[in-house]
Design an enzyme around this catalytic site. Structure first.
Site, mmCIF file in Angstrom:
data_model
loop_
_atom_site.group_PDB
_atom_site.id
_atom_site.type_symbol
_atom_site.label_atom_id
_atom_site.label_comp_id
_atom_site.label_asym_id
_atom_site.label_seq_id
_atom_site.Cartn_x
_atom_site.Cartn_y
_atom_site.Cartn_z
ATOM 1 C CD GLU A 1 56.621 27.606 112.411
ATOM 2 O OE1 GLU A 1 55.761 27.588 111.506
ATOM 3 O OE2 GLU A 1 57.810 27.909 112.215
ATOM 4 C CB CYS B 1 60.235 29.078 108.995
ATOM 5 S SG CYS B 1 59.592 29.000 107.316
ATOM 6 C CG ASN C 1 59.719 23.593 107.368
ATOM 7 O OD1 ASN C 1 58.745 22.870 107.368
ATOM 8 N ND2 ASN C 1 59.630 24.900 107.187
ATOM 9 C CD GLU C 2 57.731 25.769 103.407
ATOM 10 O OE1 GLU C 2 58.260 26.865 103.125
ATOM 11 O OE2 GLU C 2 56.509 25.630 103.580
HETATM 12 O O1 AHR Z 1 52.960 27.707 108.614
HETATM 13 C C1 AHR Z 1 53.712 28.868 108.466
HETATM 14 C C2 AHR Z 1 54.986 28.642 107.695
HETATM 15 O O2 AHR Z 1 54.691 28.282 106.382
HETATM 16 C C3 AHR Z 1 55.865 27.528 108.174
HETATM 17 O O3 AHR Z 1 56.722 27.934 109.165
HETATM 18 C C4 AHR Z 1 56.647 27.166 106.951
HETATM 19 O O4 AHR Z 1 57.006 25.814 106.934
HETATM 20 C C5 AHR Z 1 55.756 27.552 105.811
HETATM 21 O O5 AHR Z 1 56.414 28.339 104.893
#
Ligand code: AHR
Length: 629
Positions: A23, A224, A355-356
């Site tokens: 990321e 994120c 994602n989350e």
């Molecule tokens: O890895 C850092 C963050 O942790 C990522 O962006 C997210 O998916 C998680 O909350």
């Protein structure tokens, strides 16, 4: 004692088990893996996020007037540029010191400079200089603008320059040699020795660290940043392909500070991600936005939710992404891939949706993606999300929802993306987490996990936990430590697996655990039992994964979490063992006869006496009832 006799053959180990999660957080892409050295190359930074707005990162040199313009720019995605008016016949222009502390130049290394220029009334030389901290010129070159031209259009100019000395905190200047005015955009500087010497390439030293891990997959681009907050800043893969001057820069969700603002140039975009996967022999696991912004997860939480109509565009983007990878020249998106230089399709087996995110709103949207994608591409492995396991009710809701779709005609989800960041103790206590997981239906993709520190303790806890992943890799099919990169000069998230700055890179203790596991994946598990009290007499023993490879030898993984002395039967370590250290810590890897031994050291040179504390062993022991004392 560890007993393995007579227990038969266990499960096959997933051949995709260990991979990476990338990321653009902690300046991992812009200012990191992506080798561009100029910050704010296209003058698109905004006032509310960056000191000096669109001028952020630049300073005036000499008696000049600088003005940010937004009419007549390069293209609609890159509309702003700078007008430089040099008032005198002395040199004058702009200087850029790159990301964070400055640019790293290496003696005799070549650098590719490029810039777009729109001619006004300046007909002279443009001097390009690389400077060191003391303002000494390390390299220079000239672009000849003396010929009058009828063209009032933007033109691209390039120059290759060689640095005469090493410089840690250097910068780049563009100077008009005499008075006059020019418009400038896309100021760019790359080292020529990028990974595979590619133009618009990646930092070779950082990719080398990834290569050593031998990853089976890469999940990208987040995290994120896929979600965005607000939704208008969500990652849109279509903005990240094509000529770099036409990619639509975006604010990074990990915003940074006004002093160190964080944008995504998308110079490292989806084409480059797929190419990197191909280079590393890793399966691409792209993730797309599910029509919800970050935090728009469930009842009561804020954030943006798309309407049904708006969601169609997101679903279309997902379908087009598959076409971009698989389509031939007769398809719209396949043709774009080919135009960028990749005639052959990209491997595209997996797709993450969201994602989350979880809860009712998420699954409503996810279902729409499933319908559309299954209809056109039934073989794609779809990844849904459960969110962090710590999120109790919602996590349970997610799994209930996924399980309730088990008998659907269309496979609802091939994999469920779980994330957790916990204390090392949590990992030690949950080594057996997946032993009791439902095995019939959806597999697990452990998309993000880490014990909360870059210490030996955390690394060993992760190693112990990974024996549990491996033992259960009939259900946990993919797993990735997160985040992958951290910039030592500015980060939004710790711990990270690999640390770097503009000139160097090193792996954390956690990196070396990953490296050992990722490079030693067997074919199948040989079930084992631990005899005696206290889990087999190894005080603090916490996890075990054994396997038998199809090759001529057998291997074993043992993780010891004890704080006492760890000595092995064999006189394994010898004085001439190769000792690898990190610049950060008192731990390291000893390699001998093709075996790796990961230890904490007490002295500059390891001997058996120095091997105190936790350890992870991967090697070829005497098979059958191997005894540790
Ligand atoms: O890895 C850092 C963050 O942790 C990522 O962006 C997210 O998916 C998680 O909350």
């Amino acid at each position: 004692q560890i007993e393995i006799n007579g227990l038969g053959r266990g499960i096959d180990v997933s051949d995709t088990l260990y991979g990476l999660f990338f990321e653009d957080i902690n300046f991992a892409a812009d200012g990191g893996l992506y080798a561009e050295m100029v910050k704010n190359r296209s003058f698109e930074f905004q006032e509310q996020y960056a000191e000096n707005g669109a001028l952020h990162g630049y300073e005036a040199v000499g008696d000049v007037e600088l003005e940010i313009m937004n009419e007549g720019g390069l293209n609609k995605n890159n509309s702003q540029y700078i007008k430089i008016n040099n008032n005198t016949d002395s040199k004058g222009g702009i200087t850029n010191k790159g990301f964070l502390e400055g640019m790293f130049f290496q003696k005799n290394a070549k650098y590719d400079f490029s810039v777009y220029i729109k001619r006004k009334d300046y007909f002279g030389l443009l001097t390009i200089e690389l400077l060191d901290e003391a303002n000494q010129v390390v390299a220079d070159g000239k672009i000849d603008l003396s010929q009058k031209t009828e063209s009032a259009d933007w033109e691209k100019y390039t120059l290759s320059i060689t640095a005469k000395q090493d410089t840690e905190k250097g910068r780049l200047s563009l100077l008009l040699n005499s008075s006059g005015t020019i418009d400038i955009d896309m100021v760019s500087l790359f080292p020529q020795n990028t990974y595979k010497n590619r133009k618009n390439g990646l930092r070779a030293d950082l990719v080398a660290m990834l290569e050593e891990l031998n990853p089976s997959f890469i999940r990208f681009p987040g995290g994120c940043i896929v979600e965005g907050n607000p939704l208008s800043t969500a990652y849109k893969w279509k903005d990240t392909i094509g000529d770099i001057s036409e990619r639509k820069q975006n604010l990074n969700l990990w915003i940074g500070t006004k002093e160190n603002p964080y944008y995504q140039t998308y110079g490292l975009g989806f084409y480059e991600y797929f190419q990197l996967c191909e280079d590393l022999g890793a399966k691409p696991v792209p993730v797309v936005n599910c029509g919800m912004s970050c935090q728009a997860r469930a009842n009561g939480q804020t954030g943006t939710l798309t309407t049904d109509e708006e969601l169609e565009e997101y679903i279309q983007d997902a379908l087009d992404l598959i076409e971009f990878c698989r389509g031939d020249g007769t398809t719209e998106w396949g043709a774009k891939r080919i135009e960028m230089g990749h005639e052959q399709p990209f491997d595209m087996e997996y797709l993450g949706i969201g994602n989350e995110q979880w809860g009712e709103e998420y699954f409503k949207r996810y279902t729409q993606f499933v319908k559309a994608i299954r209809e056109k591409y039934p073989d794609i492995q779809l990844i849904t999300t459960s969110g962090p396991a710590s999120d109790g009710d919602l996590y349970e809701y997610a799994w209930n929802c996924i399980n309730s779709h088990n008998n659907d005609e269309m496979k609802f989800a091939n994999l469920v993306d779980e994330h957790y960041y916990n204390e090392p103790e949590w990992f030690l206590q949950h080594v057996f987490r997946y032993d009791t997981y439902e095995r019939e239906n959806t597999d697990v993709f452990l998309g993000e996990y880490a014990a909360k520190s870059n210490t030996l303790k955390a690394a060993v806890a992760e190693a112990a936990y990974m024996t549990g992943l491996e033992r259960n890799s009939d259900v946990v099919k993919l797993a990735a430590y997160a985040p992958l990169f951290g910039n030592t000069l500015s980060s939004q998230w710790k711990p990270d697996m690999i640390w770097f700055n503009q000139s160097s890179v090193f792996g954390s203790a956690n990196y070396y655990v990953q490296k050992m596991f990722m490079n030693n994946v067997g074919d199948y598990i040989v079930p084992s039992v631990l005899a005696g009290e206290n889990m087999g007499g190894i005080s603090g023993y916490i996890g075990l994964g054994t396997w038998k490879t199809s090759a001529a030898y057998d291997d074993i993984k043992v993780v010891n979490n004890d704080t006492g002395q760890v000595l092995y039967e064999t006189d394994f370590l010898k004085k001439d063992s190769q000792w690898k250290t990190s610049s950060q810590g008192n731990w390291g890897i000893v390699e001998e006869d093709g075996e790796s031994f990961f230890v904490q050291k007490n002295d500059a040179y390891p001997t058996n006496e120095d091997i105190m504390g936790s350890a992870v062993y991967i090697g070829t022991p005497e098979w059958k009832n191997y005894t540790f004392t």
